[in-house]
Design an enzyme around this catalytic site. Sequence first.
Site, PDB file in Angstrom:
ATOM      1  N   HIS A  62       0.808  -1.220   0.000  1.00 56.81           N
ATOM      2  CA  HIS A  62       0.000   0.000   0.000  1.00 56.81           C
ATOM      3  C   HIS A  62       0.837   1.265   0.000  1.00 56.81           C
ATOM      4  O   HIS A  62       1.875   1.357   0.663  1.00 56.81           O
ATOM      5  CB  HIS A  62      -1.046  -0.011   1.125  1.00 56.81           C
ATOM      6  CG  HIS A  62      -0.532   0.026   2.529  1.00 56.81           C
ATOM      7  ND1 HIS A  62      -0.358   1.206   3.207  1.00 56.81           N
ATOM      8  CD2 HIS A  62      -0.208  -0.959   3.400  1.00 56.81           C
ATOM      9  CE1 HIS A  62       0.048   0.934   4.444  1.00 56.81           C
ATOM     10  NE2 HIS A  62       0.167  -0.367   4.591  1.00 56.81           N
ATOM     11  N   ASP A 163       5.715   1.979   6.957  1.00 58.91           N
ATOM     12  CA  ASP A 163       4.416   1.348   6.711  1.00 58.91           C
ATOM     13  C   ASP A 163       3.665   2.186   5.693  1.00 58.91           C
ATOM     14  O   ASP A 163       3.114   3.218   6.048  1.00 58.91           O
ATOM     15  CB  ASP A 163       3.665   1.250   8.044  1.00 58.91           C
ATOM     16  CG  ASP A 163       2.281   0.669   7.903  1.00 58.91           C
ATOM     17  OD1 ASP A 163       1.966   0.134   6.836  1.00 58.91           O
ATOM     18  OD2 ASP A 163       1.506   0.761   8.874  1.00 58.91           O
ATOM     19  N   GLU A 193      -5.277   1.530   2.335  1.00 56.66           N
ATOM     20  CA  GLU A 193      -5.155   0.352   3.203  1.00 56.66           C
ATOM     21  C   GLU A 193      -5.410   0.716   4.654  1.00 56.66           C
ATOM     22  O   GLU A 193      -6.082  -0.014   5.388  1.00 56.66           O
ATOM     23  CB  GLU A 193      -3.752  -0.257   3.058  1.00 56.66           C
ATOM     24  CG  GLU A 193      -3.599  -1.626   3.743  1.00 56.66           C
ATOM     25  CD  GLU A 193      -3.134  -1.557   5.194  1.00 56.66           C
ATOM     26  OE1 GLU A 193      -3.124  -2.612   5.858  1.00 56.66           O
ATOM     27  OE2 GLU A 193      -2.797  -0.452   5.679  1.00 56.66           O
ATOM     28  N   GLU A 194      -4.882   1.857   5.055  1.00 62.54           N
ATOM     29  CA  GLU A 194      -4.937   2.235   6.478  1.00 62.54           C
ATOM     30  C   GLU A 194      -6.348   2.553   6.953  1.00 62.54           C
ATOM     31  O   GLU A 194      -6.591   2.653   8.157  1.00 62.54           O
ATOM     32  CB  GLU A 194      -4.001   3.421   6.751  1.00 62.54           C
ATOM     33  CG  GLU A 194      -2.516   3.147   6.503  1.00 62.54           C
ATOM     34  CD  GLU A 194      -1.890   2.197   7.520  1.00 62.54           C
ATOM     35  OE1 GLU A 194      -2.582   1.756   8.438  1.00 62.54           O
ATOM     36  OE2 GLU A 194      -0.688   1.897   7.358  1.00 62.54           O
ATOM     37  N   HIS A 302       3.284   2.865  13.156  1.00 65.43           N
ATOM     38  CA  HIS A 302       2.320   3.981  13.248  1.00 65.43           C
ATOM     39  C   HIS A 302       2.818   5.122  14.127  1.00 65.43           C
ATOM     40  O   HIS A 302       2.040   5.949  14.573  1.00 65.43           O
ATOM     41  CB  HIS A 302       0.921   3.502  13.686  1.00 65.43           C
ATOM     42  CG  HIS A 302       0.210   2.776  12.575  1.00 65.43           C
ATOM     43  ND1 HIS A 302      -1.143   2.537  12.584  1.00 65.43           N
ATOM     44  CD2 HIS A 302       0.668   2.247  11.418  1.00 65.43           C
ATOM     45  CE1 HIS A 302      -1.484   1.888  11.478  1.00 65.43           C
ATOM     46  NE2 HIS A 302      -0.390   1.692  10.766  1.00 65.43           N
TER      47      HIS A 302
HETATM   48 CO    CO Z   1      -0.333   0.584   8.873  1.00 70.93          CO
HETATM   49 ZN    ZN Z   2       0.741  -1.282   6.365  1.00 66.94          ZN
END
Ligand code: CO
Ligand code: ZN
Length: 330
Positions: A62, A163, A193-194, A302
């Site tokens: 992503h 990420d 995605e998140e 995150h």
């Molecule tokens: Co994430």
């Molecule tokens: Zn991710």
Amino acid sequence: MKALIQELVEAYGPSGHEGTVRNLIRRHVEPLCDEVRVDAMGNLIALKRGDGSGRRVMLAAHMDEIGVIVSHVDEKGFLRFGTVGGVRPTQVLGTRVLFGNGQQGTIGQEQPASPDEKPSFDKMFIDVGAPNKEALTVGVGDVACFQRPFADLGQRLMSKAMDDRIGCAVLVQALRDLKPSPHDVYFVFTVQEEVGLRGAVTSAYGVAPEVGIALDVTIAADTPEAAHMNMALGKGPCIKVKDGGMLAHPGVKNLMVATAQRLGIPYQLEVLLGGTTDAMAMQTSQAGVAAGTISVATRYVHSPSEMVDYDDVLNSVKLLVGILSAPIVL
Ligand code: CO
Ligand code: ZN
């Protein structure tokens, strides 16, 4: 790969605003692919055709990152905000944020009633340094991501948005390294995605793969008093067995393990106690897809300073290329 990683992690790209990242990736993959398209959601789908003897394989990483979205502006020009994806109140105080138009700011909070009061978003605001409301260049609906430069610590790399730009970097490098493959391989760089795997839902439906592999981060549990999980920096790519959203297809998981063993690549088995990846959306697409995930163990997921091990990244590329270079028998 460090230059590629730096370029990707420093780009602005919260969920729903992946255009800058998509353009960067498109420039890298277009010369290496047979077909490149962008679907209605904004997923970038790059096809490298096989010799016709293999499978239809979808790889997903992503492009989006977590962020904050302005919900209200007060008379003095302070911006109240909601979250885009899994942002935690303990991670954001004092961090700098960056809007799509280049506006920078920081996150402050109201005076706490007591020193032990837990930080909460409803007491926080973004300060972009505007002398008054009229001077603001951003407003309700504008989205910001963390602003933090890439840091090369040698063996370990640290940045915002590892990420999942690290997964995007692994896909780009795998495409560079892949010799002719038996398989039709769709390199899919997904959106949103998140906020719930939304880009993977539509792109998996459109690609209709037989086999799906997500490339994403997972939580490294090798820091002091961490959760009871197996994943650690520097011990190789993590081969997913289970996470909060899926059980990996046993055939795909076993293929990953067998490939790692055959090529002498270190690996670790991953049982992630919470969270999931685009593989969950691929697995339950159409009539079902054999899906699994290769994860890069990451500390402080995150937060504005996510940390990975460089060898894990290189070995993830090797494992993926190894899988794509041989027949896939599940
Ligand atoms: Co994430
Ligand atoms: Zn991710």
